[in-house]
Scaffold this active site. Structure first.
Site, PDB file in Angstrom:
ATOM      1  N   GLU A  32       0.540  -0.931  -0.125  1.00  0.00           N
ATOM      2  CA  GLU A  32      -0.199   0.628   0.027  1.00  0.00           C
ATOM      3  C   GLU A  32       0.888   1.828   0.160  1.00  0.00           C
ATOM      4  O   GLU A  32       1.748   1.170   1.195  1.00  0.00           O
ATOM      5  CB  GLU A  32      -0.772   0.055   1.190  1.00  0.00           C
ATOM      6  N   ARG A 257       5.104 -13.342   9.789  1.00  0.00           N
ATOM      7  CA  ARG A 257       6.115 -11.783   9.085  1.00  0.00           C
ATOM      8  C   ARG A 257       7.068 -11.896  10.003  1.00  0.00           C
ATOM      9  O   ARG A 257       7.623 -12.274  11.432  1.00  0.00           O
ATOM     10  CB  ARG A 257       4.914 -10.356   9.603  1.00  0.00           C
ATOM     11  N   LYS A 267       4.294   1.215   9.474  1.00  0.00           N
ATOM     12  CA  LYS A 267       4.696   2.212   9.065  1.00  0.00           C
ATOM     13  C   LYS A 267       4.141   3.951  10.140  1.00  0.00           C
ATOM     14  O   LYS A 267       4.846   4.846   9.711  1.00  0.00           O
ATOM     15  CB  LYS A 267       3.935   1.648   7.678  1.00  0.00           C
TER      16      LYS A 267
HETATM   17  P1  ATP Z   1       2.194  -2.173   8.286  1.00  0.00           P
HETATM   18  O1  ATP Z   1       1.930  -2.662   8.859  1.00  0.00           O
HETATM   19  O2  ATP Z   1       4.487  -2.225   8.627  1.00  0.00           O
HETATM   20  O3  ATP Z   1       2.294  -0.799   8.019  1.00  0.00           O
HETATM   21  P2  ATP Z   1       1.859  -3.803   5.352  1.00  0.00           P
HETATM   22  O4  ATP Z   1       1.844  -5.108   6.269  1.00  0.00           O
HETATM   23  O5  ATP Z   1       0.819  -2.494   5.846  1.00  0.00           O
HETATM   24  O6  ATP Z   1       2.888  -2.952   7.061  1.00  0.00           O
HETATM   25  P3  ATP Z   1       1.534  -3.898   3.248  1.00  0.00           P
HETATM   26  O7  ATP Z   1       2.499  -1.910   2.068  1.00  0.00           O
HETATM   27  O8  ATP Z   1       0.086  -3.872   3.346  1.00  0.00           O
HETATM   28  O9  ATP Z   1       2.691  -2.925   4.543  1.00  0.00           O
HETATM   29  O10 ATP Z   1       2.368  -4.185   2.501  1.00  0.00           O
HETATM   30  C1  ATP Z   1       2.990  -5.670   1.748  1.00  0.00           C
HETATM   31  C2  ATP Z   1       3.338  -6.737   2.232  1.00  0.00           C
HETATM   32  O11 ATP Z   1       4.578  -6.819   2.457  1.00  0.00           O
HETATM   33  C3  ATP Z   1       1.943  -7.180   2.044  1.00  0.00           C
HETATM   34  O12 ATP Z   1       1.741  -8.607   1.231  1.00  0.00           O
HETATM   35  C4  ATP Z   1       2.015  -7.771   3.824  1.00  0.00           C
HETATM   36  O13 ATP Z   1       1.719  -8.780   4.201  1.00  0.00           O
HETATM   37  C5  ATP Z   1       4.213  -7.933   3.334  1.00  0.00           C
HETATM   38  N1  ATP Z   1       4.338  -7.221   4.891  1.00  0.00           N
HETATM   39  C6  ATP Z   1       4.501  -6.312   5.071  1.00  0.00           C
HETATM   40  N2  ATP Z   1       5.030  -6.017   6.955  1.00  0.00           N
HETATM   41  C7  ATP Z   1       5.534  -7.464   6.557  1.00  0.00           C
HETATM   42  C8  ATP Z   1       7.072  -7.953   7.969  1.00  0.00           C
HETATM   43  N3  ATP Z   1       6.691  -7.318   8.872  1.00  0.00           N
HETATM   44  N4  ATP Z   1       7.158  -9.033   6.856  1.00  0.00           N
HETATM   45  C9  ATP Z   1       6.870  -9.581   6.204  1.00  0.00           C
HETATM   46  N5  ATP Z   1       6.026  -9.458   5.258  1.00  0.00           N
HETATM   47  C10 ATP Z   1       4.942  -8.054   5.641  1.00  0.00           C
HETATM   48 MG    MG Z   2      -1.744  -2.985   4.784  1.00  0.00          MG
END
Ligand code: ATP
Ligand code: MG
Length: 543
Positions: A32, A257, A267
């Protein structure tokens, strides 16, 4: 021939290839664009792009930009740059918002099948009626509107007839389902917000649980890999793919994760550090963002290696941050050019040396094919203050009065006299060099234990070192991480370095011998180079 699976995801893929369910493996990385990527994303990138190359498949970069409120073009550009830096190449660059028309049509399909309805409850009412883990929810009074009425209302939602928050479209599933995600989830909401891609075209936006499976299906993703929090969403994912009658049937697979000790990867928290100017920006070298660790000097190869070595698991766990540092150190030990630097200079004057000469010194003892650099040597040098003692303890192998030490790559010297300033501090060491002791051609017969670094006082650069401690200090039980931020996590130091380092390019990495690994920072000017400490020399990871 079957490819050997290294984890449970690859086992699933192997099975699907063997059964013929999958012909070509297609994955995606769906960030995102509401912030910069962090080291956790690197793990997801390594899994998705790793599968692409292992199975000779495809991996799309898809911006999951269905929520206009928090998203921004700045993030889109940074994400592309970070992925390229990590060494990955996407097959297609896509935006979920490009499918808004298709998603709208899918919603119409659901309405026509009697599987979705327009609901007039407020967000608060919906949330209250959802029930709990132990109690079923209650059905919306609008649940039994006719297909015609629902279609009419949904078109009018799209056409802007209703105020934000006054109507939503919901899937009609089961308010008594043990899985709360299946209790008539909202799939569209009215929201007047400008979208970075579609501008003001839409005033209704799809919700994540509805949009994501459709995006995967539209692109023909075969294996949709996500983190464990989405396990409970898999039934709703499958429900939308089935009920919308998508041609492609992607399969969601969840993995644990990445969590790293003393490292916050949300984020939201990282954005707060940037907005409150607690750090220099998203790429502050203390940040766990991809651009931060890049500026910190972590090689992309080390980050990929780390992701590979921690593996892919189905259960959440936490990795020691010293493990990542240990792998970074391993890569730098293999690849980084050694140069000499002193942080606490003491002048050395060689009473029996005249003129100057060029010494040839090897760049890296671990190099397969040796390379060398030329370093000037002259009558006046600097050594590090920590390598000299007025009254040394027993077994001290470095310099003190009447003792011998080897200058790295040069000669053995002896300290003949120590000059002090008016405050009693060491000002200068009067030394003599042993002409027959030149490194590589030493016929002096002297046995000298200590080897120390030095710089030529007539040919060096003064640089700034930025030395770091973890951004989050020791865990003091503070619930709010912002209160754990260590205000002293960056400390500035001055150093004298060989010209080779002072004149290097931004992002060039060095081992400053006996000090640590450093990378040239973008804050460098032609007058003064700035170096970020990457990692120290000592490994503190407990294997
Ligand atoms: P955050 O929680 O840090 O805001 P998010 O999951 O909202 O991260 P996205 O932009 O939705 O961030 O993530 C893109 C991809 O990265 C998704 O498939 C998500 O599952 C993966 N991802 C995010 N954080 C991790 C992590 N700590 N370990 C592994 N994969 C991750
Ligand atoms: Mg997300």
């Amino acid at each position: 021939m079957e490819i050997k699976a290294n984890n449970f995801i690859e086992e699933i893929i192997n099975k699907d290839l063997a059964s013929g369910k999958t012909q070509e493996v297609i994955t995606r990385f769906p960030p995102e664009p509401n912030g910069y990527l962090h080291i956790g994303h690197a793990k997801s990138l390594c899994i998705n792009f790793g599968i692409k190359s292992k199975y000779n498949g495809k991996c799309n970069l898809r911006f999951d930009d269905t929520n206009p409120v928090k998203e921004d073009e700045e993030y889109v550009e940074s994400i592309k740059e970070d992925i390229k830096w990590l060494g990955f190449e996407w097959d297609n660059l896509l935006y979920a918002s490009d499918y808004f028309d298709k998603m709208f049509d899918y919603a119409v399909t659901l309405i026509k099948k009697g599987k979705a309805f327009v609901c007039d409850m407020t967000a608060e009412e919906i949330s209250k009626s959802r029930g709990t883990l132990t109690e079923p929810g209650t059905e919306s009074p609008w649940r039994n509107r006719s297909v015609e009425e629902n279609l009419d209302l949904f078109y009018r939602m799209r056409d802007g007839e209703f105020a934000d928050g006054t109507k939503v479209l919901r899937a009609k599933i089961d308010m008594a389902s043990p899985n709360i995600n299946m209790r008539d989830p909202v799939i569209y909401r009215v929201l007047r917000a400008r979208h970075h891609n579609t501008g003001d075209k839409w005033c209704i936006y799809p919700m994540y649980d509805f949009a994501h499976p459709l995006e995967d299906a539209i692109e023909g993703i075969t294996h949709s890999i996500c983190t464990l929090e989405f396990e409970d969403h898999r039934p709703i994912y499958d429900w939308f793919v089935r009920e919308c009658e998508c041609e492609n049937k992607p399969q969601q697979i969840e993995f644990a994760r990445l969590n790293i000790t003393d490292t916050v990867m949300s984020k939201r928290f990282l954005k707060r550090l940037v907005d409150e100017k607690t750090v220099e920006g998203w790429d502050d070298p203390r940040m766990p963002t991809i651009c931060g660790i890049r500026r910190r000097g972590y090689p992309a190869s080390a980050v990929r290696d780390f992701c590979e070595r921690i593996g892919v698991a189905k259960a959440n766990s936490e990795v020691e941050h010293t493990y990542l540092e240990s792998i970074v150190r391993e890569h730098l030990n293999r690849d980084a050019t050694r140069v000499m630097a002193v942080t606490n200079p003491i002048k050395v004057v060689l009473s029996n040396y005249e003129g100057s000469e060029l010494l040839t010194i090897e760049n890296n003892p671990n190099e397969q094919e040796k390379t060398y650099r030329q370093v000037t040597f002259s009558k006046e040098l600097y050594i590090d203050g920590s390598d000299f003692m007025v009254s040394p303890p027993p077994k001290y192998h470095r310099l003190y009065k009447d003792a011998y030490v080897r200058l790295k790559g040069a000669y053995i010297i002896k300290c003949d006299d120590v000059l002090f300033d008016e405050n009693g501090n060491v000002k200068e060491l009067v030394c003599s060099y042993v002409p027959t002791s030149k490194s590589g051609n030493d016929t002096s017969g002297l046995k000298v234990k200590g080897v120390i670094q030095w710089v030529d006082a007539n040919n060096f650069d003064t640089v700034t070192l930025r030395r770091f401690k973890p951004l989050l200090g020791i865990n003091n039980g503070e619930a709010d991480y912002i209160n754990r931020v260590d205000k002293d996590s960056m400390r500035l130091e001055e150093a004298f370095v060989e010209k080779a380092a002072g004149q290097a390019q931004v992002e060039d990495k060095f081992q400053f011998m006996r000090i640590g690994y450093f990378v040239k920072d973008k804050l460098s000017t032609t007058e003064r180079a700035v170096f970020n400490e990457i990692v120290g020399l000592k490994d503190s990871f407990n294997k």
